[in-house]
Structures are given as C-alpha cells and as structure tokens.
Write an enzyme that holds these catalytic residues in place. Structure first.
Site, PDB file in Angstrom:
ATOM      1  N   ALA A  16       0.803  -1.238   0.000  1.00  0.00           N
ATOM      2  CA  ALA A  16       0.000   0.000   0.000  1.00  0.00           C
ATOM      3  C   ALA A  16       0.828   1.278   0.000  1.00  0.00           C
ATOM      4  O   ALA A  16       0.270   2.366   0.073  1.00  0.00           O
ATOM      5  CB  ALA A  16      -0.935   0.002   1.214  1.00  0.00           C
ATOM      6  N   ASP A  67       6.703  -8.984   4.527  1.00  0.00           N
ATOM      7  CA  ASP A  67       6.988  -9.474   3.181  1.00  0.00           C
ATOM      8  C   ASP A  67       5.954 -10.553   2.882  1.00  0.00           C
ATOM      9  O   ASP A  67       5.966 -11.620   3.496  1.00  0.00           O
ATOM     10  CB  ASP A  67       8.408 -10.054   3.149  1.00  0.00           C
ATOM     11  N   TYR A 159       5.310 -12.703 -15.508  1.00  0.00           N
ATOM     12  CA  TYR A 159       4.336 -11.856 -14.795  1.00  0.00           C
ATOM     13  C   TYR A 159       2.909 -12.297 -15.135  1.00  0.00           C
ATOM     14  O   TYR A 159       2.069 -12.501 -14.244  1.00  0.00           O
ATOM     15  CB  TYR A 159       4.566 -10.394 -15.182  1.00  0.00           C
ATOM     16  N   ALA A 161       1.793 -15.129 -16.336  1.00  0.00           N
ATOM     17  CA  ALA A 161       1.477 -16.458 -15.798  1.00  0.00           C
ATOM     18  C   ALA A 161       1.166 -16.376 -14.304  1.00  0.00           C
ATOM     19  O   ALA A 161       0.235 -17.016 -13.813  1.00  0.00           O
ATOM     20  CB  ALA A 161       2.640 -17.419 -16.059  1.00  0.00           C
ATOM     21  N   LYS A 163      -0.136 -13.888 -12.739  1.00  0.00           N
ATOM     22  CA  LYS A 163      -1.434 -13.241 -12.556  1.00  0.00           C
ATOM     23  C   LYS A 163      -2.589 -14.137 -13.026  1.00  0.00           C
ATOM     24  O   LYS A 163      -3.691 -14.072 -12.472  1.00  0.00           O
ATOM     25  CB  LYS A 163      -1.453 -11.898 -13.291  1.00  0.00           C
ATOM     26  N   ILE A 192      -1.698   1.081 -16.089  1.00  0.00           N
ATOM     27  CA  ILE A 192      -1.961   2.125 -15.093  1.00  0.00           C
ATOM     28  C   ILE A 192      -0.666   2.893 -14.824  1.00  0.00           C
ATOM     29  O   ILE A 192       0.403   2.285 -14.673  1.00  0.00           O
ATOM     30  CB  ILE A 192      -2.478   1.494 -13.767  1.00  0.00           C
TER      31      ILE A 192
END
Ligand code: NAP
Length: 254
Positions: A16, A67, A159, A161, A163, A192
């Site tokens: 965040a 982490d 990346y 794969a 997701k 984004i």
C-alpha cells in the site's frame, strides 16, 4: 463526498505504500474503514506519508510491515492485525512485482520471484485470514490481478502467468468459501500510470501502441482502479463472487 460504507469495518491493503495500493488505502479510509497498510520495511517513508495524509483527513490508518512472500512474516502480520483490531472485514491482496524480459532471458530466480510475491503472497495472506473469516462467517477478499492474467503478453510471460494463477485461485477459492459468507473477487487493471506501469509509458513507441490498443485512448491512473475494489467490498456486491473485472479502458476488447 464518498459514502462512508466502511464505518466500523477494518481493511488490510498489501503493497500500500504507493501506486494502486496507496490509492485503494486512501479510498477505503475515506469510506470509513480502519485501514491497515502493508508493505516492506524498505517503504517506511512512503507508508509514514500515507498515514499522515489519511489522518490529516480525519480517517484511520496504521502500518503493518511484512513481506507477503514470507510465511512467517505473514503469520506475524495476521496475528498483529487481529490483536490490534479484533477483526478484519476486507482483505485486498495488492502487493506485486513485475519485470520485462523475453522468456528466453528469464532466469529461474526471476520466474520464482514473480510467483513468490504475486501468487504465493496472495495465497499466504489469504490463508492467514481464512480461519478468522470462517469463524465469523463473513469476509471480503479482493485480489489485484491483471489483464495480463487473461491474455499472455510478450516480454512478461512470467508476470502474466503469475497473474493468471491469481485469477484461477480467485475462482476456486470463491467456490470453496461461498457458503461461509465470504466472497472472493479479482480486479484486473490494464495499463496504469504507476512506478510499475511506467515501463509501458517511458518509451514513446510502446506508449503509442498502448494508446492505440486502448479503446478509451488513454492510460489509467490509480484512481481508476479503486472504485472496482470498493464495489466488490460493498453490500452491493453481496451476491458476486469468483469474478475478475477488467479495469482497462477497453484494452482487451479492442
Ligand atoms: P507498484 O507501484 O510497484 O506498487 C507495488 C507495491 O507492492 C510496492 O510498494 C512494492 O514494494 C510492494 N511489494 C512488492 N513486493 C512486496 C512484498 N513481498 N511484500 C509486501 N509488499 C510488496 O505497483 P502498482 O502498479 O501500484 O501495482 C499494484 C498491483 O496492481 C500489483 O499487484 C500489480 O501487479 C497490479 N497491476 C498493475 C498494473 C499497472 O499497470 N500498474 C497493471 C495491472 C496490474 P517495493 O517497491 O519495495 O517492492
């Protein structure tokens, strides 16, 4: 004025300190949630700034370093959060990493890093709070996946794969917990404008292609993503689970 549908509720947002995660944390705090903002200890300055901004607005925000790829660290975070708050209503698995390499150039360690944070991190944090959600027969889980999880992309196969696995995890878990008052949904952002997304934007030719492919003709910003998260968290989404909603300006259908 944002409808304060998070009053007397608690939310955890991972990753965040900046980008999409920060925007989600700020939005949830503005809706009245007591927000726990997670990131790595290395992001202390950014998290301090987030907390100061939220508190200045009269809302609630606290920091939990962890982490998300480390099981022991995640367990400690879950215990700390529940001890401090007494309960969690909304979990937003947002922490993520991305890099750009052709498949032939991805080493095994880099492949593992994508899955450790994006996929295993989502699993570990979810698993840590499942007993709590189950005990109270309520809970909302929103996973930040990617349109890359729906359509593989060149130079980011690792990346994408990782997701795709998040979307699949979302679907299966949604069914497992559906009768226990818990919903599990995913948000799939397009391109984004954040530190992570900037690799698409810095090179003029890549940016031109992104704008050409995106039906709305523009890149998204973190604020474009937060509404989908707030919706999945809301009572309006009580009968919605296992979904993965594209927030991409029409890039997948153009
Ligand atoms: P970002 O600006 O890089 O923010 C990601 C945050 O996650 C960073 O603060 C990062 O900290 C943190 N993080 C990384 N590993 C972590 C770990 N092991 N434990 C806890 N926190 C960790 O990225 P973003 O663009 O806001 O992305 C947020 C989410 O949206 C990610 O899941 C991303 O895959 C997804 N997404 C982004 C885009 C886009 O175009 N931006 C598109 C689709 C999906 P460090 O910087 O210290 O590593």
């Amino acid at each position: 004025m944002i409808y304060r549908r998070g009053e007397n509720k608690t939310a955890l947002v991972t990753g965040a300190s900046r980008g999409i995660g920060r925007a989600i944390a700020e939005r949830l705090a503005a809706e009245g949630y007591r927000v726990f903002a997670n990131d790595l200890k290395a992001r202390e300055a950014e998290l301090d700034d987030l907390v100061a901004t939220v508190r200045k607005a009269g809302d609630l925000c606290e920091i939990l370093y962890c982490d998300v790829s480390d099981p022991a660290s995640v367990e400690t975070m879950a215990k700390d959060l529940l001890a401090k708050s007494g309960g969690l209503d909304l979990l937003v698995n947002n922490a993520g990493v991305r890099s750009v390499h052709e498949a032939g150039d991805i080493g095994p360690d880099e492949w593992d890093r994508m899955f450790a944070v994006n996929t295993k991190g989502t699993f570990l944090v979810t698993k840590a709070f499942l007993p709590h959600f189950r005990a109270k027969s309520a809970g909302r889980i929103v996973n930040i996946a990617s349109i890359g999880g729906k359509r593989g992309g060149p130079t980011e196969t690792h990346y994408c794969a990782s997701k795709a696995a998040v979307i699949n995890f979302t679907q299966g878990l949604a069914v497992e917990v559906a009768k226990e008052g818990i919903t599990v949904n995913a948000v799939c952002p397009g391109v984004i404008d954040t530190d992570m997304g900037r690799t698409h934007l810095e090179d003029a030719e890549t940016l031109r292609k992104v704008l050409e492919k995106t039906a709305m003709g523009r890149v998204g910003n973190p604020q474009d993503v937060v509404g989908a998260v707030a919706f999945f968290a809301s009572d309006d989404a009580a009968f919605i689970t296992g979904q993965s909603l594209n927030v991409d300006g029409g890039i997948l259908f153009h």
